[in-house]
Design an enzyme around this catalytic site. Structure first.
Site, mmCIF file in Angstrom:
data_model
loop_
_atom_site.group_PDB
_atom_site.id
_atom_site.type_symbol
_atom_site.label_atom_id
_atom_site.label_comp_id
_atom_site.label_asym_id
_atom_site.label_seq_id
_atom_site.Cartn_x
_atom_site.Cartn_y
_atom_site.Cartn_z
ATOM 1 N N ASP A 15 1.177 -1.132 0.142
ATOM 2 C CA ASP A 15 0.167 0.491 0.004
ATOM 3 C C ASP A 15 0.668 1.473 0.027
ATOM 4 O OD1 ASP A 15 -2.194 1.510 0.379
ATOM 5 O OD2 ASP A 15 -2.089 1.807 2.372
ATOM 6 N N ASP A 17 -0.390 5.206 1.281
ATOM 7 C CA ASP A 17 -0.373 5.887 1.978
ATOM 8 C C ASP A 17 -0.120 5.411 3.009
ATOM 9 O OD1 ASP A 17 -0.520 8.494 0.029
ATOM 10 O OD2 ASP A 17 -2.140 7.951 -0.198
#
Length: 231
Positions: A15, A17
């Site tokens: 991922d 953020d």
């Protein structure tokens, strides 16, 4: 240049953020401000932060009380993207979580194939990864607008693997992220999951998502991935 995956290499899908970059607070602040600019009502930064990790149209709609396909949501999205480019991206290098640069280099040197799978738009992900000095370390970047069904659906992971030149996630592959969507993505693929506690989800929230491993730091992420890879 990213390290080319070896034949039979395992893929690590990250991922963005809240996992690689400490952006959730800035995203929440500027998304809430964008909603206020368009609607005249400030939805609250905490309300925006709880939505970080969801696709842009969904966030815009939720914060403006509109439909994702509405003109209002579109205007909020455009206002946010303007703020993102002007106010968040220039600070990208300062938003790296401790250990990320060195950790990614260690994983690549071990022969692992690295990719980013994010709920951001592809162009936004590329922009901030490049600004942070991370883009060259990844063999693939997949955004929410690259697929019909973004994460937690496995479409985005399947596309990342294809772009890495890997037919399928091997048993030693993994997904690393800070929300339930990342853990669900790993579950859908049938691979190992690492939930980090320093992003959007609290330690209790990420534990409730039941990842295979919970990591308090990026150094711990690297440690567990290298340990599994060497077995």
């Amino acid at each position: 240049m990213p390290v080319e995956p070896e034949t039979g290499s395992s893929a690590i899908l990250f991922d963005l953020d809240g996992t690689l970059l400490d952006t959730p607070n800035a995203i929440a602040e500027h998304f809430a401000a964008a909603a206020e600019t368009v609607t005249g009502a400030h939805p609250g930064v905490e309300a925006a932060r709880r939505l970080v990790g969801r696709p842009l149209p969904e966030m815009a709609a939720a914060l403006s009380g509109s439909d994702p396909d509405s003109a209002v949501a579109q205007a909020v999205s455009e206002e946010y993207l303007s703020r993102y480019r002007e106010l968040i991206v220039p600070k990208a290098a300062d938003l790296l979580f401790p250990g990320v640069l060195d950790g990614l280099a260690r994983l690549a040197a071990a022969g692992l194939a690295l990719a980013v799978v994010t709920s951001k738009k592809h162009s936004s992900a590329e922009l901030i990864l490049d600004a942070a000095g991370l883009r060259a370390g990844f063999g693939a970047v997949v955004g929410a607008d690259d697929v019909t069904h973004p994460k937690p659906h496995r479409d985005s992971a399947d596309l990342a693997l294809a772009r890495l030149g890997l037919p399928a996630a091997g048993p030693a592959g993994a997904v690393v992220g800070d929300t339930a969507a990342d853990i669900e993505l790993a579950t859908g693929l049938g691979i190992f999951s690492v939930g980090v506690t320093y992003g959007v989800f609290t330690a209790n929230q990420i534990a409730a998502a039941a990842p295979d491993h919970i990591a308090p730091t990026f150094d711990d992420v690297v440690r567990i991935l290298l340990l599994r890879h060497r077995k």
